[in-house]
Design a protein around this motif. Sequence first.
Motif, PDB file in Angstrom:
ATOM      1  N   UNK A 109       9.254   7.277   9.143  1.00  7.49           N
ATOM      2  CA  UNK A 109       8.013   7.472   9.880  1.00  7.49           C
ATOM      3  C   UNK A 109       6.795   7.028   9.106  1.00  7.49           C
ATOM      4  N   UNK A 110       6.744   7.362   7.815  1.00  7.13           N
ATOM      5  CA  UNK A 110       5.603   6.934   7.003  1.00  7.13           C
ATOM      6  C   UNK A 110       5.502   5.410   6.968  1.00  7.13           C
ATOM      7  N   UNK A 111       6.638   4.739   6.808  1.00  7.40           N
ATOM      8  CA  UNK A 111       6.626   3.282   6.741  1.00  7.40           C
ATOM      9  C   UNK A 111       6.125   2.648   8.025  1.00  7.40           C
ATOM     10  N   UNK A 139       0.841  -1.199   0.000  1.00  5.53           N
ATOM     11  CA  UNK A 139       0.000   0.000   0.000  1.00  5.53           C
ATOM     12  C   UNK A 139       0.878   1.252   0.000  1.00  5.53           C
ATOM     13  N   UNK A 140       1.897   1.254   0.854  1.00  2.31           N
ATOM     14  CA  UNK A 140       2.797   2.402   0.932  1.00  2.31           C
ATOM     15  C   UNK A 140       3.599   2.560  -0.348  1.00  2.31           C
ATOM     16  N   UNK A 141       4.062   1.432  -0.891  1.00  2.59           N
ATOM     17  CA  UNK A 141       4.839   1.501  -2.124  1.00  2.59           C
ATOM     18  C   UNK A 141       4.006   2.080  -3.256  1.00  2.59           C
ATOM     19  N   UNK A 142       2.715   1.736  -3.275  1.00  2.00           N
ATOM     20  CA  UNK A 142       1.841   2.297  -4.299  1.00  2.00           C
ATOM     21  C   UNK A 142       1.762   3.804  -4.199  1.00  2.00           C
ATOM     22  N   UNK A 193      13.137   3.558   1.078  1.00  2.00           N
ATOM     23  CA  UNK A 193      13.180   3.552   2.541  1.00  2.00           C
ATOM     24  C   UNK A 193      11.798   3.242   3.105  1.00  2.00           C
ATOM     25  N   UNK A 194      10.794   3.908   2.580  1.00  2.00           N
ATOM     26  CA  UNK A 194       9.427   3.724   3.078  1.00  2.00           C
ATOM     27  C   UNK A 194       8.989   2.267   2.944  1.00  2.00           C
ATOM     28  N   UNK A 195       9.227   1.669   1.792  1.00  2.00           N
ATOM     29  CA  UNK A 195       8.801   0.290   1.556  1.00  2.00           C
ATOM     30  C   UNK A 195       9.544  -0.686   2.462  1.00  2.00           C
ATOM     31  N   UNK A 196      10.851  -0.510   2.609  1.00  2.00           N
ATOM     32  CA  UNK A 196      11.636  -1.403   3.464  1.00  2.00           C
ATOM     33  C   UNK A 196      11.193  -1.317   4.912  1.00  2.00           C
ATOM     34  N   UNK A 199       7.825   2.296  18.737  1.00  2.00           N
ATOM     35  CA  UNK A 199       7.658   2.400  17.287  1.00  2.00           C
ATOM     36  C   UNK A 199       6.866   3.650  16.916  1.00  2.00           C
ATOM     37  N   UNK A 200       5.788   3.927  17.653  1.00  2.00           N
ATOM     38  CA  UNK A 200       4.974   5.097  17.341  1.00  2.00           C
ATOM     39  C   UNK A 200       5.740   6.389  17.597  1.00  2.00           C
ATOM     40  N   UNK A 201       6.520   6.436  18.666  1.00  2.00           N
ATOM     41  CA  UNK A 201       7.308   7.640  18.964  1.00  2.00           C
ATOM     42  C   UNK A 201       8.335   7.893  17.862  1.00  2.00           C
ATOM     43  N   UNK A 202       9.050   6.831  17.466  1.00  2.00           N
ATOM     44  CA  UNK A 202      10.019   6.975  16.377  1.00  2.00           C
ATOM     45  C   UNK A 202       9.321   7.441  15.101  1.00  2.00           C
ATOM     46  N   UNK A 203       8.155   6.894  14.848  1.00  2.00           N
ATOM     47  CA  UNK A 203       7.371   7.267  13.673  1.00  2.00           C
ATOM     48  C   UNK A 203       7.119   8.772  13.631  1.00  2.00           C
ATOM     49  N   UNK A 204       6.621   9.319  14.722  1.00  2.00           N
ATOM     50  CA  UNK A 204       6.233  10.731  14.735  1.00  2.00           C
ATOM     51  C   UNK A 204       7.433  11.662  14.606  1.00  2.00           C
TER      52      UNK A 204
END
Length: 497
Positions: A382-384, A159-162, A325-328, A345-350
Motif C-alpha cells: 500500500x505504501x508503494x 523517495x519511498x526507498x529513502x 516490497x515497498x520499493x518494488x 490501484x487506490x483501493x488496493x493501496x488502502x
Amino acid sequence: MAMNVDSRVPTSTAAPARAGRRAWIGLLVVLGPVLLVSMDGSILFLTMPTITRALAPTADQALWILDIYGFAVGSLLIAFGNLGDRFGRLRLLMIGAAVFGLGSAGAAFSPAPEWLIGSRALMGLGGATLLPSGLAVLSELFEDPRRRSRAIGIFAATFAAGFAIGPIIGGALLDRFAWGAVFLINLPVVAVFLCAAPFALREVKATRPGTVDPLSIVLSAGGLLAAVYAVKHAAAYGPSVGVAVVGIAGLLLLIWFTARQRKLAYPLVDIGLFREKVFTVAIITGVLSLFAWSAAAYLTGVYLQSVLGFSVLTAALLALPGAAVLTAVCVLTPGAAERLGKRTALVVCHFTMAAGLALLLLTATTGGVGWFIASTAVAGIGYGISFALVADTAVAAVPPERAGAAGAIAETSNEIGNALGIALLGSTAALVFRLLGPDLAPTLGETLDLDATAPAIEQAKEAFLSGLHIAMAIAAVLCAGLGILALRWIPKNEAVR
C-alpha cells in the motif's frame, strides 16, 4: 532537455535517442538529493536513543529534533514549488542542495540540542526546495506520458526507498561510528549533485506569465506551520489556551490562503484541481500513508529494541523485507495503474495498508518478529502504491508549467502526514503508557534505565505494547475507511490519465 532537442530537430531519428539518454542521465542526477531528503525524514527513528544519550535533550527538545525537519519541509513545499516554476527549477535545486548540505554539516557536529534543532530546520528548508523542483524537472525531461510516468515511478520509488532505508542506514552507521555520521553521509551526495547538475540539467522556467504573490507564500507557510504545531503540541502535552490560539490562527490563515487562491490569476495552489475526485482521494492517500507509516516505523523501532531487546542494527535489518516490497511496488505501480485503473490501484493501496497495520496487533512482549516482518511487507504494498500514484496523479493533472506546484501538493501531503503521524499516533501510544505503565517514568526507555523490579519492567513493556496496538488499530481503521470511500466515490469506469 529532451523537449527542447526534439523541437529543434524534429526530422532526425537520432535526436530522440540522444534526448532519451540525456533524460535518463538527468533523472539519475536528480535522484541523489531526493534520496537524501526522504532518508532524513526517517533516519532519526533509530538514531534518537543514541542522540538522547549524547546530548541529553529535554522531552520537548527531543520531540522538536524529530519533528522540525518535517514541519519545515511541509510548510514550505508549496511556496518553493511555485518559486521554482517562476524563477528557475535548476537554480532552486542548486540552492536547495547547498542549504541542505550546510544543515547536514551543522547537525553532524551539533554540541547541544538547540544547535541540532536549528540545523534540522535548515535541512528542512533545503529539502523544501529540492522535492517539488526535482519532480517538476521530470515533466521537462520526459515529454512522452508513458516515459514520464515510468520516471515518476522511479522518482517515487527512490523517495519511498529513502524513507524505508533511512533507519537501516542509520542503524548500520551507529554500529560503527558516532551519531553525527548519519548526517555526514549527505555531504558527498550533495557535492556530486552540485558538480553534475549544471551539465546534466538545463534551467527551465514556466512559460506561463504572472508573478509570485508574496502574501500567499506567507499565508501558506505560516498557516501550515501554526496548524501542525498546534495539533502536535496538543496531542503531546494536552490542550491549553495558548495552543488553541495558535491552532485557530493557523486555521484562519489557511482559510484566508484558500480564499485568496480563488481570486488570483496565477495562484500558488490551483484549488480547482480538487474537483477531480481521483486527484482528491490520491492527495488524502498521500497524507494517510505517511501518517500511518511514520508512526508504525517509530513505534516498532522502539518495540524491537526496548521490548524485544534487539540491537539497533538488527532492528534495522528486520525492516529490509518491507523496504524491498515497498520499493518494488513503487516501480511497478505506474504500469499496473495504467492497465487496471487508478480506482483499483487506490483501493488496493488502502486495504493492504490496513491489513498490514492490523498484523501488528498480533505482536507480544515475548515475541512478534514474524508478525512485524509480515506487517511491513503487506503494508509496504500500500505504501508503494501511494508514493508512486500520488505524485503521478498530481503532475499528470496539470500543464507542464504548473508541474512544480502540483508536485508540491503531493509532496506536502506526504510531509504533513509524516509529521502528524508521529505527533498524533505517537502521542496516543505515550498517553496509554502513562495510564497503564508503572508510573516510574514518562517513557519506556526511561523506565528501563531505572533500577526497576522485574514486575515493573514487564508492566512497562505491556503498557507500551498496548499503546502501540491502539495506535496501529486507529491507523488501520482510517486506511480501511479511505478504501471504502474510494470504492464509493470514484466511478468504476474512471479513465487513467
